[in-house]
Design an enzyme around this catalytic site. Sequence first.
Site, mmCIF file in Angstrom:
data_model
loop_
_atom_site.group_PDB
_atom_site.id
_atom_site.type_symbol
_atom_site.label_atom_id
_atom_site.label_comp_id
_atom_site.label_asym_id
_atom_site.label_seq_id
_atom_site.Cartn_x
_atom_site.Cartn_y
_atom_site.Cartn_z
ATOM 1 N N ALA A 38 -6.314 -7.426 1.728
ATOM 2 C CA ALA A 38 -4.938 -7.738 2.141
ATOM 3 C C ALA A 38 -4.126 -8.180 0.935
ATOM 4 C CB ALA A 38 -4.959 -8.836 3.208
ATOM 5 N N VAL A 72 -1.468 -4.200 -2.461
ATOM 6 C CA VAL A 72 -1.436 -2.828 -1.950
ATOM 7 C C VAL A 72 -1.695 -2.804 -0.446
ATOM 8 C CG1 VAL A 72 -2.645 -0.612 -2.010
ATOM 9 C CG2 VAL A 72 -1.978 -1.723 -4.128
ATOM 10 N N ASN A 102 -9.681 -5.337 -4.837
ATOM 11 C CA ASN A 102 -9.421 -5.469 -6.265
ATOM 12 C C ASN A 102 -10.481 -4.736 -7.091
ATOM 13 O OD1 ASN A 102 -10.536 -7.618 -4.711
ATOM 14 N ND2 ASN A 102 -10.940 -8.757 -6.572
ATOM 15 N N THR A 139 -11.304 -5.356 -14.516
ATOM 16 C CA THR A 139 -12.205 -4.997 -15.618
ATOM 17 C C THR A 139 -13.424 -5.916 -15.577
ATOM 18 O OG1 THR A 139 -10.235 -4.442 -16.882
ATOM 19 C CG2 THR A 139 -12.269 -4.703 -18.134
ATOM 20 N N LEU A 189 2.457 2.935 -5.680
ATOM 21 C CA LEU A 189 3.592 2.000 -5.559
ATOM 22 C C LEU A 189 3.690 1.123 -6.797
ATOM 23 C CD1 LEU A 189 2.678 -1.208 -4.965
ATOM 24 C CD2 LEU A 189 2.063 -0.243 -2.777
ATOM 25 N N CYS A 194 -2.601 -3.556 -13.468
ATOM 26 C CA CYS A 194 -3.263 -2.237 -13.519
ATOM 27 C C CYS A 194 -3.217 -1.486 -14.841
ATOM 28 C CB CYS A 194 -2.700 -1.369 -12.403
ATOM 29 S SG CYS A 194 -3.122 -2.055 -10.795
ATOM 30 N N LYS A 199 -6.070 -2.470 -17.263
ATOM 31 C CA LYS A 199 -7.421 -2.218 -16.735
ATOM 32 C C LYS A 199 -7.675 -0.724 -16.555
ATOM 33 C CE LYS A 199 -7.033 -2.508 -11.708
ATOM 34 N NZ LYS A 199 -7.188 -1.109 -11.309
HETATM 35 P P1 NAD Z 1 -5.380 -7.838 -4.833
HETATM 36 O O1 NAD Z 1 -6.303 -8.610 -5.678
HETATM 37 O O2 NAD Z 1 -3.991 -8.318 -4.611
HETATM 38 O O3 NAD Z 1 -6.025 -7.655 -3.364
HETATM 39 C C1 NAD Z 1 -7.345 -7.285 -3.136
HETATM 40 C C2 NAD Z 1 -7.866 -8.068 -1.933
HETATM 41 O O4 NAD Z 1 -9.161 -7.559 -1.568
HETATM 42 C C3 NAD Z 1 -8.063 -9.566 -2.195
HETATM 43 O O5 NAD Z 1 -7.265 -10.315 -1.307
HETATM 44 C C4 NAD Z 1 -9.570 -9.788 -1.965
HETATM 45 O O6 NAD Z 1 -9.862 -11.032 -1.372
HETATM 46 C C5 NAD Z 1 -9.902 -8.641 -1.032
HETATM 47 N N1 NAD Z 1 -11.331 -8.279 -0.995
HETATM 48 C C6 NAD Z 1 -12.163 -8.047 -2.038
HETATM 49 N N2 NAD Z 1 -13.373 -7.693 -1.596
HETATM 50 C C7 NAD Z 1 -13.318 -7.700 -0.247
HETATM 51 C C8 NAD Z 1 -14.264 -7.408 0.783
HETATM 52 N N3 NAD Z 1 -15.504 -7.016 0.498
HETATM 53 N N4 NAD Z 1 -13.876 -7.530 2.072
HETATM 54 C C9 NAD Z 1 -12.611 -7.915 2.375
HETATM 55 N N5 NAD Z 1 -11.674 -8.192 1.449
HETATM 56 C C10 NAD Z 1 -12.019 -8.079 0.146
HETATM 57 O O7 NAD Z 1 -5.374 -6.355 -5.429
HETATM 58 P P2 NAD Z 1 -4.188 -5.270 -5.341
HETATM 59 O O8 NAD Z 1 -3.154 -5.557 -6.359
HETATM 60 O O9 NAD Z 1 -3.797 -5.118 -3.910
HETATM 61 O O10 NAD Z 1 -4.959 -3.971 -5.839
HETATM 62 C C11 NAD Z 1 -5.934 -3.358 -5.035
HETATM 63 C C12 NAD Z 1 -6.274 -1.999 -5.636
HETATM 64 O O11 NAD Z 1 -5.115 -1.158 -5.636
HETATM 65 C C13 NAD Z 1 -6.742 -2.047 -7.095
HETATM 66 O O12 NAD Z 1 -7.710 -1.057 -7.267
HETATM 67 C C14 NAD Z 1 -5.507 -1.680 -7.878
HETATM 68 O O13 NAD Z 1 -5.827 -1.051 -9.101
HETATM 69 C C15 NAD Z 1 -4.828 -0.680 -6.961
HETATM 70 N N6 NAD Z 1 -3.360 -0.602 -7.107
HETATM 71 C C16 NAD Z 1 -2.626 -1.747 -7.245
HETATM 72 C C17 NAD Z 1 -1.241 -1.657 -7.330
HETATM 73 C C18 NAD Z 1 -0.385 -2.878 -7.502
HETATM 74 O O14 NAD Z 1 0.798 -2.732 -7.712
HETATM 75 N N7 NAD Z 1 -0.914 -4.086 -7.407
HETATM 76 C C19 NAD Z 1 -0.620 -0.410 -7.222
HETATM 77 C C20 NAD Z 1 -1.404 0.733 -7.048
HETATM 78 C C21 NAD Z 1 -2.781 0.616 -6.973
HETATM 79 C C1 UGA Z 2 2.563 0.441 -12.139
HETATM 80 C C2 UGA Z 2 2.981 1.892 -11.864
HETATM 81 O O1 UGA Z 2 4.387 2.023 -12.118
HETATM 82 C C3 UGA Z 2 2.694 2.278 -10.425
HETATM 83 O O2 UGA Z 2 3.005 3.656 -10.203
HETATM 84 C C4 UGA Z 2 1.210 2.045 -10.141
HETATM 85 O O3 UGA Z 2 0.922 2.337 -8.782
HETATM 86 C C5 UGA Z 2 0.863 0.589 -10.427
HETATM 87 O O4 UGA Z 2 1.189 0.289 -11.818
HETATM 88 C C6 UGA Z 2 -0.595 0.296 -10.273
HETATM 89 O O5 UGA Z 2 -1.417 1.187 -10.312
HETATM 90 O O6 UGA Z 2 -0.847 -0.892 -10.157
HETATM 91 P P1 UGA Z 2 3.598 -1.951 -11.664
HETATM 92 O O7 UGA Z 2 2.570 -2.417 -12.629
HETATM 93 O O8 UGA Z 2 3.721 -2.642 -10.374
HETATM 94 O O9 UGA Z 2 3.359 -0.399 -11.331
HETATM 95 O O10 UGA Z 2 5.042 -2.019 -12.349
HETATM 96 P P2 UGA Z 2 5.815 -1.119 -13.419
HETATM 97 O O11 UGA Z 2 7.200 -0.975 -12.972
HETATM 98 O O12 UGA Z 2 5.089 0.109 -13.760
HETATM 99 O O13 UGA Z 2 5.834 -2.084 -14.689
HETATM 100 C C7 UGA Z 2 4.670 -2.363 -15.422
HETATM 101 C C8 UGA Z 2 5.031 -3.131 -16.665
HETATM 102 O O14 UGA Z 2 5.747 -2.298 -17.569
HETATM 103 C C9 UGA Z 2 5.937 -4.335 -16.418
HETATM 104 O O15 UGA Z 2 5.536 -5.399 -17.230
HETATM 105 C C10 UGA Z 2 7.312 -3.840 -16.802
HETATM 106 O O16 UGA Z 2 8.184 -4.855 -17.225
HETATM 107 C C11 UGA Z 2 6.968 -2.914 -17.950
HETATM 108 N N1 UGA Z 2 7.991 -1.865 -18.150
HETATM 109 C C12 UGA Z 2 8.230 -0.949 -17.196
HETATM 110 C C13 UGA Z 2 8.680 -1.826 -19.350
HETATM 111 O O17 UGA Z 2 8.455 -2.657 -20.259
HETATM 112 N N2 UGA Z 2 9.615 -0.834 -19.540
HETATM 113 C C14 UGA Z 2 9.867 0.103 -18.589
HETATM 114 O O18 UGA Z 2 10.732 0.984 -18.837
HETATM 115 C C15 UGA Z 2 9.170 0.043 -17.399
#
Ligand code: NAD
Ligand code: UGA
Length: 471
Positions: free
Chosen positions: A14, A17, A95, A98, A172, A281, A284
């Site tokens: 939760a 993402v 999550n 790394t 996203l 992200c 990592k």
């Molecule tokens: P997050 O740390 O915010 O959330 C992950 C959650 O999973 C935590 O609340 C944790 O307690 C829970 N969890 C872990 N193991 C569990 C289990 N066995 N059962 C139930 N719950 C469990 O992470 P996030 O930012 O949501 O990222 C999740 C994934 O999505 C990562 O692989 C990340 O790379 C990817 N991702 C993140 C973003 C972003 O913007 N944050 C965008 C695109 C993709």
């Molecule tokens: C990024 C990607 O944009 C998403 O598509 C992807 O899903 C996500 O990582 C992920 O896999 O977690 P996010 O990290 O949330 O999203 O935010 P971004 O808007 O990409 O910014 C990342 C970092 O780059 C920030 O620190 C931002 O300030 C910086 N940034 C971004 C710049 O310095 N310049 C830019 O022009 C854009």
Amino acid sequence: MKKNNIRKICCIGAGYVGGPTMAVFASHCPYIEIKVVDINKERIDAWNASDFNNLPIFEPGLDNLISNQRNVNLFFTNELEKSISEADMIFISVNTPTKTKGVGAGQAIDLKWVESSARQIAKYSKSHTIVVEKSTLPVKTAETIKKILISSHDFENKENKTFSVLSNPEFLSEGNAINDLQNPDRVLIGGDDDNAIESLSSIYLNWVPKDKILKTNIWSSELSKLTANAFLAQRISSVNSISSLCEITGADIAQVTKAVGMDSRIGNKFLSTGPGFGGSCFQKDILNLVYLCNFYKLEEVANYWQSVLEINNWQKSRISRIIVNYLFGNVSGKKIAILGFAFKANTNDTRQSPSISICKDLIEEGAHLSIYDPKVENYKIEEDLADQEIDNNEFGTWEICPSIKESAIKSDAIVILTEWKEFYDINWQDLFRSMRKPSWIFDTRKCINYQNAKKAGFNIWEIGKSPLINK
Ligand code: NAD
Ligand code: UGA
């Protein structure tokens, strides 16, 4: 509305993402019951908070969606076993940080949480289940998940348990998550089971046009996600590297990126220079790419991507050095206001925020920091700077301030590290009066009203612009 055979979804994780993604799913698919489960009880309690200001993540538009869907067809719960056992489709959205120790430490992804999710699915599911990788994963992780799921044959009820594994990475970006989810550039579904792919695709078809749903094999899908993040991060390192050249040569990065971005082959997005990229992200995922390349003996490719991270680290430390240099080479005992601690605007997330390393550098130099961020909770700043808890007189200190105004009082400099909207409209005259002279602004996001600040009497350093142009 596109109905299909999926009636119950479970999302494991939760987080940033899982929460927003399932809220958007729930809003478009009222016929599906969605349970978002997490091992973290506090997080689930926060998702169920009656005051929407207390949701665990800040994301524009999220509170509205949660208030419409929560306890209608969207549920946040710690009941893992029940939620898994009832689900037709399960998203793994945990999550994937790394690894910090063992083989591949510092580069490879720690798959501990993914593996435990797969084991829980294997144990508790009751019938045919579609398992969807939502987390960002190394290429070939689906194979590991499949192996674990197949081992469920050790458990009871094995004849009824079957699984299909799909990859459906999430693109996203934080701060714009709801818009990204409502209007994605594309939805990527990787897999080899046509029925499972159709089931997932028909859910998205409720709001995503058909031509934006891309179907690939599972390995392409996993690798596309890593590649997209690597390309985006590379673009920022490219622009940041040129920003330093602009400062020396008299070019202006804003003019350079405008000219470069007007080339339709390059495009004008993601060209803003800054203090280095943060977020959970980019770093990592590139480290993971580097690890994979080394694993497959592609040393040159690994080095190429590693350099994107090196420039990023260099950009952060060069900003700390610039601040110290302009303040007469000494910040010991000086008060410096830090505006912005989140890694970007419109999120309360501080993971890998450039603010952390820049603040630590300045504290190490002996500065006293007064930190203000409109959305980051105090405890997060405390956690992020915890190892800088100062018991040594040679180090500086830090405090958290409730407003821009208070952070600026008696300070020698203001450093802007996040591009929050309110920093664009600061009344510089007001702040100038309360500060020690000479008063400096270090703008790493190019977001201040330069003329007003200059008129108020500030010395200004602006990223990607020669100080000579500013005179
Ligand atoms: P997050 O740390 O915010 O959330 C992950 C959650 O999973 C935590 O609340 C944790 O307690 C829970 N969890 C872990 N193991 C569990 C289990 N066995 N059962 C139930 N719950 C469990 O992470 P996030 O930012 O949501 O990222 C999740 C994934 O999505 C990562 O692989 C990340 O790379 C990817 N991702 C993140 C973003 C972003 O913007 N944050 C965008 C695109 C993709
Ligand atoms: C990024 C990607 O944009 C998403 O598509 C992807 O899903 C996500 O990582 C992920 O896999 O977690 P996010 O990290 O949330 O999203 O935010 P971004 O808007 O990409 O910014 C990342 C970092 O780059 C920030 O620190 C931002 O300030 C910086 N940034 C971004 C710049 O310095 N310049 C830019 O022009 C854009």
